[in-house]
Write a protein that holds these residues in place. Structure first.
Motif, PDB file in Angstrom:
ATOM      1  N   ASP B 171      -3.083  -4.187   6.974  1.00  0.00           N
ATOM      2  CA  ASP B 171      -2.258  -2.570   6.272  1.00  0.00           C
ATOM      3  C   ASP B 171      -2.411  -1.606   5.113  1.00  0.00           C
ATOM      4  OD1 ASP B 171      -1.011  -3.195   9.130  1.00  0.00           O
ATOM      5  OD2 ASP B 171       0.685  -4.361   8.745  1.00  0.00           O
ATOM      6  N   SER B 174      -5.830   0.552   5.676  1.00  0.00           N
ATOM      7  CA  SER B 174      -4.929   1.492   6.501  1.00  0.00           C
ATOM      8  C   SER B 174      -3.893   2.327   6.187  1.00  0.00           C
ATOM      9  CB  SER B 174      -3.935   0.673   7.625  1.00  0.00           C
ATOM     10  OG  SER B 174      -4.315   1.860   8.606  1.00  0.00           O
ATOM     11  N   ASP B 178      -4.576   6.917   4.282  1.00  0.00           N
ATOM     12  CA  ASP B 178      -3.901   7.604   5.643  1.00  0.00           C
ATOM     13  C   ASP B 178      -3.271   8.379   4.224  1.00  0.00           C
ATOM     14  OD1 ASP B 178      -4.390   7.466   7.790  1.00  0.00           O
ATOM     15  OD2 ASP B 178      -2.634   6.210   8.965  1.00  0.00           O
TER      16      ASP B 178
END
Lengths: 248, 241
Positions: B171, B174, B178
């Motif tokens: 995560d 990610s 983002d």
């Protein structure tokens, strides 16, 4: 003789299955009571109920004359006065041996860190575990882990020690060292309830042996009497089965 | 295939021009620091906030039921909304309300949207970790006299966190990428800067420069992740022997 633990008509069900069907039991100070019986007869459940890890359905459990199963009693305070040792050790893998032992004194009894650790070292030394204080549990043999678990339960000076088949998960050659520790504790006058499959050991340390069968104490008496001259057919059958794998 | 394709010459000129790469690289790099800073700040907040959410969801006391409900609704809701939509809603919706005292800085609002979106995922990762720690550990902690809260804090959560480090790092990677979504609010981070340069020079090479910078961070992170997973596997095997 002072009764440390007293159970009166204790019942416990899981769903439809009644595991304890009315247990009466008195454990006097400095005495050891052995619970024997087949797997599933309710030995572990009984110990967990005494330590208030399970809520009982009916009956009373008394510790030093006080009803501890009353809803107004804080179970945390009661657990701080009892020690429980599990079959699978249940040491905390994220802590060293010394930290495992010192956790209860530090967090539950609010002892200063240094004091709790010093006492943990002292206790570990007394039980032949010196030099392992900084190791993590997975570095120890099963027998050593179980001895640490016993030391951890003793660290809070419990009024009584509850032992739940503490040698059942061990390799046969490691059973002896753990039983030796319990014999020592008995000699020092620790009050104990011992669920066990080790009949020779039960005869050694237990002042009373209770045979649990289908949620009831089917037979009770001195270790000598129950193990050599059982009266009830269920007890006779159970002991015969056990004797096929063990020698008294 | 790519190199022999009919359009390769023009693609090479517009995406892989060494001249424009050198021309825009320092611009994109300095904008990329904002990505790195934002990532580090947001990740720290996500790690703490998500753990709180997970603990709320795992609470057992009847008195904490409202908290448990709020935490459950939150994770369901924020995992269900696309991150980009959340950033739009926060970045343009909240300033539109014109409430006094509420920040209008797109960095803050976009950052909040990212934190809320990612925390919903990370909370579930934590929760899986907490659930995977055997109840016997809680029983042992209670048996030595700890309260349920202390058992969580000293016994269950430390073990749970150790177990979920690999999915947490996933995560991480990610979220690192983002952060580029903040460009839609006009925040001049690496992607936005690259787009500006692209527009100025009619050449898309700055986008490739930005992609390269992201890779420079995510690939090492991924290697760290692989390493940790391998170590976790070895540990597990050691325990099973």
């Amino acid at each position: 003789m002072t009764a440390v633990l007293e159970l009166r008509g204790v019942t416990k069900s899981y769903g439809d299955r009644q595991v304890l069907k009315g247990i009466d039991l008195t454990v006097n100070e400095h005495n050891a009571v052995a619970l024997i019986g087949a797997s599933g007869s309710g030995k572990s459940t009984l110990l967990r109920c005494i330590d208030l890890l399970e809520d009982i359905d009916d009956g009373d459990v008394l510790l030093d004359g006080e009803v501890i199963t009353d809803p107004s009693v804080d179970p945390i305070k009661i657990r701080r006065r009892l020690g429980l040792v599990f079959q699978a050790f249940n040491l905390f893998p994220n802590m060293t041996i010394a930290e495992n032992v010192a956790l209860g004194p530090r967090r539950a009894h609010r002892e200063p860190k240094d004091e709790a650790l010093a006492r943990a070292h002292e206790l570990l030394e007394r039980f032949g575990l010196e030099g392992r204080e900084r190791d993590y549990p997975d570095r120890l043999s099963g027998g050593q882990q179980q001895r640490v678990a016993i030391v951890r339960a003793l660290a809070t000076n419990p009024r009584a020690l509850l032992l739940d088949e503490v040698t059942s998960a061990l390799d046969p050659e490691l059973v002896g060292e753990v039983l030796a520790v319990i014999r020592d504790l008995k000699r020092d006058g620790m009050t104990m309830v011992i669920a066990t499959h080790e009949m020779a050991f039960a005869r050694d340390v237990a002042d009373e042996v209770c045979f649990l069968h289908e949620g009831l104490i089917a037979e009770r008496g001195s270790a000598e009497q129950i193990l050599t001259d059982p009266q009830r057919p269920e007890t006779q059958r159970f002991l015969r089965r056990i004797l096929e794998t063990q020698r008294l | 295939m790519i190199v022999t394709s009919p359009g390769w010459t023009s693609v090479r000129e517009s995406f892989f021009s060494w001249y424009w790469f050198r021309h825009s690289f320092s611009d994109v790099l300095s904008a990329f620091w904002l990505d790195v800073k934002m990532f580090l700040i947001l990740e720290a907040i996500v790690l703490v906030f998500a753990l709180l959410v997970a603990l709320c969801r795992n609470s057992r006391a009847p008195a904490l039921f409202p908290l448990r409900l709020v935490a459950t609704v939150y994770t369901d809701l924020f995992r269900g909304i696309p991150t980009i939509l959340l950033i739009f809603l926060f970045g343009f919706g909240i300033p539109g309300l014109a409430i006094k005292g509420v920040p209008t800085d797109p960095l803050v609002l976009g950052g909040a949207a990212l934190v809320l979106s990612y925390s919903a995922y990370v909370a579930e990762v934590y929760r899986a970790g907490i659930d995977s720690v055997h109840t016997a550990q809680t029983a042992a902690a209670l048996a030595v006299g700890l309260t349920r809260g202390q058992a969580m804090r000293y016994v269950v959560v430390p073990q749970a966190v150790r177990r979920v480090v690999p999915p947490l790092l996933n995560d991480f990677i990610s979220l690192q990428k983002d952060v580029a979504l903040l460009s839609i609010l006009g925040v001049i981070e690496a992607l936005r800067q690259a787009e500006i340069d692209q527009g100025l020079n009619f050449n898309s090479t700055p986008l490739v420069a930005a992609a390269l910078l992201y890779i420079c961070v995510t690939v090492p992170l991924a290697r760290v992740l692989d390493h940790m997973q391998a170590r976790a596997r070895r540990r597990q095997q050691a325990v099973m022997v």
